[in-house]
Write a protein that holds these residues in place. Structure first.
Motif, PDB file in Angstrom:
ATOM      1  N   GLY A 184       5.009  -7.298   7.840  1.00 20.56           N
ATOM      2  CA  GLY A 184       4.596  -7.871   6.562  1.00 20.56           C
ATOM      3  C   GLY A 184       4.110  -6.859   5.550  1.00 20.56           C
ATOM      4  N   LEU A 185       4.403  -5.574   5.803  1.00 19.64           N
ATOM      5  CA  LEU A 185       3.930  -4.510   4.912  1.00 19.64           C
ATOM      6  C   LEU A 185       4.993  -4.149   3.876  1.00 19.64           C
ATOM      7  CD1 LEU A 185       2.423  -2.265   7.717  1.00 19.64           C
ATOM      8  CD2 LEU A 185       1.081  -3.322   5.896  1.00 19.64           C
TER       9      LEU A 185
ATOM     10  N   GLY B 133      -7.229   8.841  -4.879  1.00 22.57           N
ATOM     11  CA  GLY B 133      -7.029   7.413  -5.105  1.00 22.57           C
ATOM     12  C   GLY B 133      -5.598   6.969  -5.337  1.00 22.57           C
ATOM     13  N   SER B 134      -4.614   7.904  -5.247  1.00 20.51           N
ATOM     14  CA  SER B 134      -3.224   7.492  -5.477  1.00 20.51           C
ATOM     15  C   SER B 134      -2.513   7.110  -4.172  1.00 20.51           C
ATOM     16  CB  SER B 134      -2.445   8.585  -6.218  1.00 20.51           C
ATOM     17  OG  SER B 134      -2.430   9.782  -5.480  1.00 20.51           O
ATOM     18  N   ALA B 135      -3.213   7.187  -3.049  1.00 20.11           N
ATOM     19  CA  ALA B 135      -2.665   6.731  -1.761  1.00 20.11           C
ATOM     20  C   ALA B 135      -3.794   6.092  -0.958  1.00 20.11           C
ATOM     21  CB  ALA B 135      -2.044   7.887  -0.982  1.00 20.11           C
TER      22      ALA B 135
ATOM     23  N   LYS C 205     -12.469  -2.547   5.683  1.00 22.66           N
ATOM     24  CA  LYS C 205     -12.088  -3.630   4.751  1.00 22.66           C
ATOM     25  C   LYS C 205     -10.749  -4.252   5.106  1.00 22.66           C
ATOM     26  CE  LYS C 205     -14.339  -1.593   0.743  1.00 22.66           C
ATOM     27  NZ  LYS C 205     -14.048  -0.597  -0.271  1.00 22.66           N
ATOM     28  N   ASN C 206      -9.874  -3.467   5.765  1.00 27.59           N
ATOM     29  CA  ASN C 206      -8.488  -3.908   6.000  1.00 27.59           C
ATOM     30  C   ASN C 206      -8.063  -3.786   7.470  1.00 27.59           C
ATOM     31  OD1 ASN C 206      -7.726  -4.097   2.987  1.00 27.59           O
ATOM     32  ND2 ASN C 206      -8.460  -1.997   3.182  1.00 27.59           N
ATOM     33  N   PRO C 207      -8.811  -4.386   8.417  1.00 29.82           N
ATOM     34  CA  PRO C 207      -8.477  -4.209   9.830  1.00 29.82           C
ATOM     35  C   PRO C 207      -7.097  -4.754  10.216  1.00 29.82           C
ATOM     36  CG  PRO C 207     -10.169  -5.912   9.563  1.00 29.82           C
ATOM     37  CD  PRO C 207     -10.009  -5.250   8.242  1.00 29.82           C
TER      38      PRO C 207
ATOM     39  N   LEU D  50       0.822  -1.203   0.000  1.00 26.97           N
ATOM     40  CA  LEU D  50       0.000   0.000   0.000  1.00 26.97           C
ATOM     41  C   LEU D  50       0.860   1.259   0.000  1.00 26.97           C
ATOM     42  CD1 LEU D  50      -1.609   0.699   3.480  1.00 26.97           C
ATOM     43  CD2 LEU D  50       0.146  -1.016   3.170  1.00 26.97           C
ATOM     44  N   THR D  51       0.194   2.392  -0.229  1.00 23.55           N
ATOM     45  CA  THR D  51       0.882   3.685  -0.312  1.00 23.55           C
ATOM     46  C   THR D  51       0.407   4.614   0.793  1.00 23.55           C
ATOM     47  OG1 THR D  51       1.143   3.492  -2.709  1.00 23.55           O
ATOM     48  CG2 THR D  51       1.316   5.707  -1.782  1.00 23.55           C
TER      49      THR D  51
END
Length: 341
Positions: free
Chosen positions: A58-59, A79-81, A236-238, A30-31
């Motif tokens: 793990g990122l 939407g770019s980050a 969505k990404n806890p 991710l950014t």
């Protein structure tokens, strides 16, 4: 033989912390957008990156650097980050605009922004009211440096439109703008502020690197640098949000025990602006304003709302759901996972 096999297996697991943590992540790649990564305001982000705390979770992060917090926010909205490392108060501003953002780990417990005037262009400066009609440099228009400037101006009876706001960034460009007299005042952060102070190019008016002074200016605890993301991203990404919180909490704790020499080794050479001694002084000035454990103070949301409402009629008129702009759930787990950092 059995014991040796067990030891080898244990060693293998210990050597692969990123794999162990990363398997359960919804979005390991991710950014993060940040406005002025070199600033001490965002030191925990840099430390989490340079000491490998993000990787240990793990990122696989890309950190995109922008001229100011408002630009970093735009990158995420565009939407770019995925996540922003930015000022807490943006979560309030964006709720007013219908965007649900939530802060989930703290980097700074005071804004660390210093407002000061240029002794060259304003040698007879007496009070903030003297800034009427003058040029005031901020990292980027709409950023937290701009918000603090507006707040201090309002206390002196000036409107934001009473000064000319100019974006000067958060590095050597800001220093050059002051030294050359292009701006009459500046609202910026360390190491820029310490560099200007040491060369006699700044007279301090308001210094929120000092927690007690920040609390006095804002009338309560004012949360500063944090990681925030859209509520939808967190839902969505806890596990990914938890991994990010773990890394920042570890960095927060490491910084509190670190000496100046440790910090110098851990940050890129370019952050030092050509002067290690200045960076050390800046670190010592800012250290007390950095979070010790990532927790967002409960009273902080109302302090931030009140500060914004005093300079923004739209915020003043809005009904803000303060419980929706932050959560300490991830930080509490991070502190349990890493009690010593």
């Amino acid at each position: 033989m059995h014991r040796r096999t067990l030891m080898t297996a244990t060693a293998a697991v210990m050597a692969l912390p990123a794999l162990a943590w990363g398997q359960g992540l919804e979005k390991p790649k991710l950014t993060i957008a940040v406005g002025g990564k070199n600033l001490l305001y965002y030191l925990p982000l840099t430390i989490a990156e340079s000491l490998g705390y993000f990787k240990a979770e793990g990122l696989d992060l890309t950190i995109a650097d922008f001229a100011g917090g408002s630009r970093a926010l735009q990158a995420m909205i565009g939407g770019s980050a995925d996540v922003v490392s930015g000022a807490f108060e943006h979560t309030i501003n964006m709720q007013v605009k219908g965007q649900r953002l939530r802060a989930f780990v703290l980097q700074g417990r005071a804004p660390q922004i210093v407002l000061g005037v240029n002794p060259k262009t304003m040698p007879n400066f007496k009070s903030v009211a003297d800034l009427k009609g003058k040029k005031l440099g901020v990292t980027a228009p709409g950023s937290s440096t701009n918000v603090l400037a507006n707040f201090v101006l309002a206390k002196a009876g000036l409107k934001p439109t009473d000064v000319a706001i100019i974006g000067v960034g958060a590095g050597s460009g800001a220093v050059a703008a002051m030294r050359s007299g292009q701006i009459d005042a500046i609202s910026n952060l360390d190491p820029v502020i310490t560099l200007l102070l040491r060369s006699g190019d700044l007279k301090v008016v308001s210094d929120t690197r000092i927690v007690a002074e920040a609390d006095k200016v804002f009338g309560g605890p004012m949360p500063a640098g944090c990681l925030y993301a859209p509520q939808s991203f967190i839902e969505k990404n806890p596990a990914t949000a938890q991994a990010l919180a773990n890394a920042i909490v570890r960095a927060d704790k490491w910084i509190q025990t670190a000496g100046a020499g440790d910090i110098i080794k851990a940050v890129p050479e370019s952050y030092l602006l050509g002067d290690r001694a200045v960076y050390v002084d800046a670190f010592l000035a800012a250290k007390g304003a950095l979070s010790v454990d990532g927790m967002i103070p409960e009273a902080g949301a109302e302090t931030a709302r009140r500060a914004l409402a005093s300079v923004d009629p739209e915020v003043a008129a809005a009904k803000i759901d303060l419980a929706a702009i932050y959560t300490n759930d991830f930080v509490k787990k991070a502190n349990a996972n890493y009690p010593k950092g």
